[in-house]
Design a protein around this motif. Structure first.
Motif, short mmCIF file in Angstrom:
data_model
loop_
_atom_site.label_atom_id
_atom_site.label_comp_id
_atom_site.label_asym_id
_atom_site.label_seq_id
_atom_site.Cartn_x
_atom_site.Cartn_y
_atom_site.Cartn_z
N PRO A 102 0.84 -1.20 0.00
CA PRO A 102 0.00 0.00 0.00
C PRO A 102 0.88 1.25 0.00
CG PRO A 102 0.08 -0.93 2.21
CD PRO A 102 0.87 -1.86 1.32
N ILE A 103 0.45 2.26 -0.76
CA ILE A 103 1.20 3.52 -0.86
C ILE A 103 0.25 4.67 -0.57
CG2 ILE A 103 2.66 4.99 -2.31
CD1 ILE A 103 3.12 2.44 -4.05
N GLU A 104 0.49 5.36 0.53
CA GLU A 104 -0.31 6.52 0.92
C GLU A 104 0.35 7.78 0.37
OE1 GLU A 104 -3.15 9.00 2.75
OE2 GLU A 104 -3.15 6.90 2.12
N HIS A 105 -0.42 8.63 -0.30
CA HIS A 105 0.11 9.84 -0.92
C HIS A 105 -0.16 11.05 -0.02
CE1 HIS A 105 0.90 8.27 -5.10
NE2 HIS A 105 0.25 7.28 -4.53
N LYS A 106 0.88 11.85 0.21
CA LYS A 106 0.77 13.07 1.01
C LYS A 106 1.42 14.23 0.26
CE LYS A 106 -1.28 11.07 4.41
NZ LYS A 106 -2.73 11.31 4.60
N SER A 107 0.81 15.42 0.39
CA SER A 107 1.35 16.58 -0.31
C SER A 107 2.52 17.20 0.45
CB SER A 107 0.26 17.63 -0.52
OG SER A 107 -0.24 18.09 0.72
N GLY A 108 2.51 17.08 1.76
CA GLY A 108 3.56 17.71 2.57
C GLY A 108 4.77 16.81 2.77
N ARG A 109 5.65 17.28 3.61
CA ARG A 109 6.86 16.50 3.90
C ARG A 109 6.53 15.33 4.82
NH1 ARG A 109 11.23 18.56 1.79
NH2 ARG A 109 11.29 20.77 1.23
N TYR A 110 7.34 14.30 4.70
CA TYR A 110 7.15 13.09 5.50
C TYR A 110 7.83 13.24 6.85
CZ TYR A 110 7.70 8.28 7.07
OH TYR A 110 7.70 7.12 7.80
N HIS A 111 7.12 12.83 7.90
CA HIS A 111 7.68 12.83 9.25
C HIS A 111 7.69 11.39 9.77
CE1 HIS A 111 7.49 17.22 9.42
NE2 HIS A 111 6.28 17.12 8.88
N PRO A 112 8.87 10.79 9.90
CA PRO A 112 8.95 9.39 10.36
C PRO A 112 8.23 9.18 11.67
CG PRO A 112 11.10 10.19 9.63
CD PRO A 112 10.19 11.38 9.67
N GLY A 113 7.42 8.11 11.73
CA GLY A 113 6.69 7.79 12.93
C GLY A 113 5.47 8.66 13.16
#
Length: 223
Positions: A102-113
Protein backbone atom coordinates in the motif's frame (compact mmCIF):
# COMPACT_ATOMS: atom_id res chain seq x y z
CA UNK A 1 3.99 -9.61 14.54
CA UNK A 2 1.75 -8.13 17.21
CA UNK A 3 -0.01 -10.46 19.58
CA UNK A 4 -3.11 -8.23 19.66
CA UNK A 5 -6.22 -9.89 18.24
CA UNK A 6 -9.84 -8.81 17.88
CA UNK A 7 -12.14 -9.78 20.69
CA UNK A 8 -14.10 -13.02 20.19
CA UNK A 9 -17.41 -12.59 18.43
CA UNK A 10 -16.56 -9.20 16.95
CA UNK A 11 -15.82 -10.45 13.44
CA UNK A 12 -18.39 -10.05 10.74
CA UNK A 13 -20.03 -7.22 8.92
CA UNK A 14 -22.28 -4.94 10.94
CA UNK A 15 -21.15 -6.09 14.40
CA UNK A 16 -18.67 -3.26 14.95
CA UNK A 17 -19.12 0.45 14.46
CA UNK A 18 -16.93 1.12 11.43
CA UNK A 19 -13.95 3.43 11.85
CA UNK A 20 -12.62 5.26 8.76
CA UNK A 21 -8.92 4.81 8.13
CA UNK A 22 -8.53 8.55 7.66
CA UNK A 23 -9.92 9.12 11.17
CA UNK A 24 -6.96 7.26 12.66
CA UNK A 25 -4.54 9.71 11.07
CA UNK A 26 -6.64 12.69 12.16
CA UNK A 27 -6.82 11.41 15.75
CA UNK A 28 -3.09 10.65 15.85
CA UNK A 29 -2.45 14.26 14.81
CA UNK A 30 -5.08 15.87 17.04
CA UNK A 31 -8.05 14.21 18.80
CA UNK A 32 -10.12 17.40 18.63
CA UNK A 33 -9.57 17.71 14.87
CA UNK A 34 -10.80 14.15 14.48
CA UNK A 35 -13.83 14.87 16.66
CA UNK A 36 -14.77 18.00 14.72
CA UNK A 37 -14.64 16.09 11.44
CA UNK A 38 -16.50 12.99 12.63
CA UNK A 39 -19.03 14.50 15.03
CA UNK A 40 -19.71 17.93 13.54
CA UNK A 41 -18.90 17.26 9.87
CA UNK A 42 -16.60 20.27 10.05
CA UNK A 43 -13.70 20.77 7.68
CA UNK A 44 -11.91 23.89 6.47
CA UNK A 45 -9.58 24.12 3.50
CA UNK A 46 -6.29 25.94 3.44
CA UNK A 47 -3.35 25.90 1.02
CA UNK A 48 -2.06 22.58 2.37
CA UNK A 49 -5.42 20.77 2.14
CA UNK A 50 -6.01 22.12 -1.37
CA UNK A 51 -2.60 20.84 -2.44
CA UNK A 52 -3.55 17.46 -0.99
CA UNK A 53 -6.86 17.46 -2.86
CA UNK A 54 -5.13 18.24 -6.16
CA UNK A 55 -2.57 15.50 -5.52
CA UNK A 56 -5.28 12.92 -4.80
CA UNK A 57 -7.17 13.86 -7.94
CA UNK A 58 -4.27 12.31 -9.84
CA UNK A 59 -4.23 9.07 -7.86
CA UNK A 60 -7.80 8.58 -6.66
CA UNK A 61 -9.31 7.64 -10.01
CA UNK A 62 -10.23 3.96 -9.67
CA UNK A 63 -8.27 1.79 -12.04
CA UNK A 64 -6.12 -1.25 -12.64
CA UNK A 65 -2.85 -0.65 -14.44
CA UNK A 66 0.18 -2.75 -15.24
CA UNK A 67 3.83 -1.73 -15.36
CA UNK A 68 6.24 -4.54 -16.09
CA UNK A 69 5.65 -7.21 -13.46
CA UNK A 70 3.81 -4.82 -11.12
CA UNK A 71 0.03 -4.47 -11.12
CA UNK A 72 -1.12 -1.12 -9.72
CA UNK A 73 -4.55 -0.50 -8.22
CA UNK A 74 -5.79 3.03 -7.56
CA UNK A 75 -8.51 4.18 -5.14
CA UNK A 76 -8.99 0.64 -3.85
CA UNK A 77 -11.76 0.24 -1.22
CA UNK A 78 -10.45 -1.79 1.74
CA UNK A 79 -11.88 -3.06 5.01
CA UNK A 80 -11.28 -5.34 7.96
CA UNK A 81 -14.47 -6.76 9.45
CA UNK A 82 -12.73 -8.13 12.55
CA UNK A 83 -11.26 -4.74 13.48
CA UNK A 84 -14.15 -2.66 12.14
CA UNK A 85 -11.96 -0.64 9.76
CA UNK A 86 -12.92 0.73 6.36
CA UNK A 87 -11.43 3.16 3.86
CA UNK A 88 -9.72 3.62 0.53
CA UNK A 89 -6.08 3.06 -0.40
CA UNK A 90 -4.60 5.68 -2.73
CA UNK A 91 -2.40 3.10 -4.46
CA UNK A 92 -1.76 -0.60 -3.98
CA UNK A 93 0.97 -2.43 -5.88
CA UNK A 94 0.71 -6.18 -6.47
CA UNK A 95 4.16 -7.54 -7.30
CA UNK A 96 4.97 -10.69 -9.25
CA UNK A 97 6.27 -12.41 -6.11
CA UNK A 98 2.90 -11.85 -4.41
CA UNK A 99 4.03 -8.89 -2.33
CA UNK A 100 1.25 -6.37 -1.61
CA UNK A 101 2.41 -2.78 -1.05
CA UNK A 102 0.00 0.00 0.00
CA UNK A 103 1.20 3.52 -0.86
CA UNK A 104 -0.31 6.52 0.92
CA UNK A 105 0.11 9.84 -0.92
CA UNK A 106 0.77 13.07 1.01
CA UNK A 107 1.35 16.58 -0.31
CA UNK A 108 3.56 17.71 2.57
CA UNK A 109 6.86 16.50 3.90
CA UNK A 110 7.15 13.09 5.50
CA UNK A 111 7.68 12.83 9.25
CA UNK A 112 8.95 9.39 10.36
CA UNK A 113 6.69 7.79 12.93
CA UNK A 114 3.99 10.39 12.30
CA UNK A 115 0.25 10.06 11.60
CA UNK A 116 0.83 9.00 7.98
CA UNK A 117 2.54 5.84 9.25
CA UNK A 118 -0.58 5.05 11.27
CA UNK A 119 -2.81 5.32 8.21
CA UNK A 120 -0.44 3.25 6.06
CA UNK A 121 -0.31 0.54 8.72
CA UNK A 122 -4.10 0.44 8.96
CA UNK A 123 -4.25 -0.02 5.19
CA UNK A 124 -1.78 -2.90 5.50
CA UNK A 125 -3.96 -4.63 8.11
CA UNK A 126 -6.98 -4.38 5.83
CA UNK A 127 -5.05 -5.70 2.84
CA UNK A 128 -3.79 -8.65 4.88
CA UNK A 129 -7.37 -9.57 5.64
CA UNK A 130 -8.53 -9.13 2.05
CA UNK A 131 -5.62 -10.82 0.25
CA UNK A 132 -4.98 -13.47 2.95
CA UNK A 133 -1.26 -12.80 3.01
CA UNK A 134 1.15 -10.84 5.23
CA UNK A 135 1.83 -7.21 4.38
CA UNK A 136 5.15 -6.44 6.02
CA UNK A 137 5.78 -3.03 4.47
CA UNK A 138 3.92 0.04 3.27
CA UNK A 139 5.07 3.33 1.81
CA UNK A 140 4.22 7.01 2.17
CA UNK A 141 4.82 9.07 -0.95
CA UNK A 142 5.62 12.69 -0.16
CA UNK A 143 5.02 15.14 -3.01
CA UNK A 144 7.17 17.69 -1.19
CA UNK A 145 10.07 15.23 -0.97
CA UNK A 146 9.23 13.64 -4.33
CA UNK A 147 10.00 10.20 -3.01
CA UNK A 148 8.59 7.18 -1.24
CA UNK A 149 9.34 6.56 2.39
CA UNK A 150 9.15 2.92 3.53
CA UNK A 151 7.08 2.04 6.60
CA UNK A 152 7.87 -1.28 8.29
CA UNK A 153 4.63 -2.80 9.62
CA UNK A 154 5.94 -4.00 12.96
CA UNK A 155 4.24 -5.04 16.19
CA UNK A 156 4.22 -1.64 17.92
CA UNK A 157 2.67 0.06 14.87
CA UNK A 158 -0.02 -2.63 14.63
CA UNK A 159 -0.83 -2.26 18.32
CA UNK A 160 -1.03 1.52 17.94
CA UNK A 161 -3.49 1.17 15.07
CA UNK A 162 -5.75 -1.16 17.06
CA UNK A 163 -5.60 1.05 20.14
CA UNK A 164 -6.49 4.14 18.11
CA UNK A 165 -9.29 2.23 16.39
CA UNK A 166 -10.92 1.52 19.74
CA UNK A 167 -10.34 5.10 20.87
CA UNK A 168 -11.98 6.57 17.76
CA UNK A 169 -14.86 4.09 18.06
CA UNK A 170 -15.39 5.25 21.66
CA UNK A 171 -15.37 8.84 20.41
CA UNK A 172 -18.08 8.03 17.87
CA UNK A 173 -20.12 6.19 20.50
CA UNK A 174 -19.90 8.89 23.16
CA UNK A 175 -20.23 11.81 20.69
CA UNK A 176 -18.15 13.89 23.11
CA UNK A 177 -15.85 16.39 21.43
CA UNK A 178 -12.25 16.19 22.75
CA UNK A 179 -10.79 19.26 24.40
CA UNK A 180 -8.55 21.57 22.33
CA UNK A 181 -4.78 21.39 22.71
CA UNK A 182 -3.58 24.91 21.79
CA UNK A 183 0.00 24.02 20.86
CA UNK A 184 2.22 24.16 17.78
CA UNK A 185 -0.08 21.78 15.87
CA UNK A 186 -2.68 24.52 15.66
CA UNK A 187 -0.44 26.64 13.42
CA UNK A 188 -0.63 24.02 10.68
CA UNK A 189 -4.29 23.12 11.15
CA UNK A 190 -6.85 24.46 8.67
CA UNK A 191 -9.56 24.09 11.36
CA UNK A 192 -7.95 26.34 13.96
CA UNK A 193 -10.45 29.18 13.38
CA UNK A 194 -13.50 27.02 14.04
CA UNK A 195 -11.78 25.09 16.82
CA UNK A 196 -10.79 28.26 18.75
CA UNK A 197 -8.09 26.48 20.78
CA UNK A 198 -6.70 29.57 22.52
CA UNK A 199 -10.15 30.70 23.58
CA UNK A 200 -11.22 27.32 24.91
CA UNK A 201 -8.08 26.12 26.65
CA UNK A 202 -8.26 26.65 30.38
CA UNK A 203 -8.95 30.38 30.34
CA UNK A 204 -10.89 32.06 33.13
CA UNK A 205 -13.21 33.65 30.60
CA UNK A 206 -14.08 30.24 29.11
CA UNK A 207 -14.84 28.64 32.47
CA UNK A 208 -16.83 31.67 33.58
CA UNK A 209 -18.86 31.46 30.37
CA UNK A 210 -19.53 27.77 31.01
CA UNK A 211 -20.67 28.52 34.54
CA UNK A 212 -23.01 31.23 33.28
CA UNK A 213 -24.33 28.97 30.53
CA UNK A 214 -25.25 26.06 32.81
CA UNK A 215 -26.05 27.97 36.01
CA UNK A 216 -29.71 27.56 36.93
CA UNK A 217 -31.22 30.54 38.66
CA UNK A 218 -33.54 29.68 41.54
CA UNK A 219 -37.18 30.36 40.83
CA UNK A 220 -38.31 32.89 43.48
CA UNK A 221 -41.90 31.64 43.24
CA UNK A 222 -40.84 28.11 44.13
CA UNK A 223 -38.94 29.22 47.22
Amino acid sequence: MSTTRPAPGLGGEGELLQVPLSALEHYAYCPRQCGLILLEDAFEDDAATIRGTLLHQRVDTPGNRGRGTVRTLHALPVWHDGYGLTGICDTVEIHADGRVLPIEHKSGRYHPGGPADIQATAQALCLEEMFHRPVAEAAVYSAADRRRHPVIIDGPLRDTVLRLTETVRALLTSARLPAPVADTRCRRCSMATGCMPKVLTGTRRYHRALDDLYHLEADPESA
